[in-house]
Design an enzyme around this catalytic site. Structure first.
Site, mmCIF file in Angstrom:
data_model
loop_
_atom_site.group_PDB
_atom_site.id
_atom_site.type_symbol
_atom_site.label_atom_id
_atom_site.label_comp_id
_atom_site.label_asym_id
_atom_site.label_seq_id
_atom_site.Cartn_x
_atom_site.Cartn_y
_atom_site.Cartn_z
ATOM 1 N N PRO A 91 0.803 -1.236 0.000
ATOM 2 C CG PRO A 91 -0.880 -1.584 1.586
ATOM 3 C CD PRO A 91 0.445 -2.118 1.125
ATOM 4 C CD GLU A 118 -2.361 -7.259 10.047
ATOM 5 O OE1 GLU A 118 -2.175 -6.035 10.084
ATOM 6 O OE2 GLU A 118 -3.456 -7.769 9.720
ATOM 7 N NE ARG A 156 -4.090 -4.771 -22.827
ATOM 8 C CZ ARG A 156 -4.209 -3.629 -23.495
ATOM 9 N NH1 ARG A 156 -3.372 -2.629 -23.225
ATOM 10 N NH2 ARG A 156 -5.126 -3.471 -24.421
ATOM 11 C CG ASP A 171 -4.772 0.435 -24.396
ATOM 12 O OD1 ASP A 171 -5.751 0.014 -25.020
ATOM 13 O OD2 ASP A 171 -3.763 -0.250 -24.144
#
Length: 254
Positions: A91, A118, A156, A171
């Site tokens: 994060p 955690e 891709r 895109d």
């Protein structure tokens, strides 16, 4: 290009490399994917890979030693003992965006660390991790989904993977074009549940179609992601016709 993934759940990756368009990148050998389970490098009958955190608190923390042993085995297996970039999905990492995907897709690969519980003992991170990547401001149960997202986005972009080599140029977020969102798309039938395909797309007039798509991209981006309009303007990617469309949409001066 080679990606090594350290994960407690290698079985999550098998369907990914065997199905869908991106499987071509793996079948052709453009991307080599190797999976490594830190549990195989843990000690004891239970092959323990986690323990309670110092200082107390909920959850468990992944042990540094099994990860370090697993990482050493990966690096020894790579050509010329190439350590390669070591990526942790976290994060606190840098958000994954189109520019980052293009960076990784043009490289030689990386070692991807998928944390669980955690988190991971910080000493392993300080000693070995070179990059941290986040998918966004939310928390997953592990790094596997984030690793799959990066692998899919990189695969891709490899030559021959997409049916149309130029399709990725349209895109959303592609700075090589303008960094705007993609336009809406339609297919048969021409009318569905009372909704008709925009007449511009049926006109056969290529310039008119391209102008309609451009206008839609501008309006959609101004409405959904106005910061991308500001970035495109600052980079000089908007022309006078674009600004007229934005003014008409009430988005001038964003």
């Amino acid at each position: 290009m080679r990606f090594d993934v350290l994960t407690l759940f290698p079985e999550l990756f098998a369907p990914f490399v065997e199905a869908g368009i991106t499987r071509r990148a793996y079948a052709s050998g453009q991307i080599v994917l190797k999976l490594w389970n830190p549990r195989d490098y843990a000690e004891g009958n239970y092959r323990r890979v986690d323990d309670r955190p110092f200082g107390g608190g909920p959850g468990m923390v992944m042990l540094a030693e099994p990860l370090a042993r697993c990482l050493a085995a990966v690096q020894a297996d790579r050509a010329d003992n190439d350590p390669g970039p070591v990526v942790l999905f976290s994060p606190i990492g840098q958000p994954l965006n189109h520019a980052a995907v293009e960076h990784w897709s043009a490289g030689q690969g990386a070692i991807l660390i998928c944390g669980r519980y955690e988190g991971i003992d910080q000493r392993f991170i300080d000693a070995h991790v070179t990059h941290q990547i986040s998918l966004g401001d939310f928390v997953l149960s592990g790094g596997e989904i984030a690793a799959l997202a990066l692998l899919d986005a990189v695969a891709r972009l490899q030559p021959g993977v997409l049916n149309d080599e130029g399709s990725h140029l349209e895109d959303s977020f592609n700075p090589a074009v303008d960094g705007l969102l993609d336009c809406p798309h339609y297919t048969r039938p021409e009318e569905w549940q009372g909704q008709r395909v925009p007449p511009e797309l049926l006109s056969g007039h290529h310039a008119q179609i391209e102008r309609w798509r451009r206008d839609q991209r501008l309006a959609l981006t101004a409405r959904q992601r106005p910061e991308l309009i500001a970035a495109a303007r600052a980079a000089g990617r908007l022309n006078r016709a674009d600004e007229a469309v934005l003014a008409k949409a009430g988005a001038a001066g964003l």
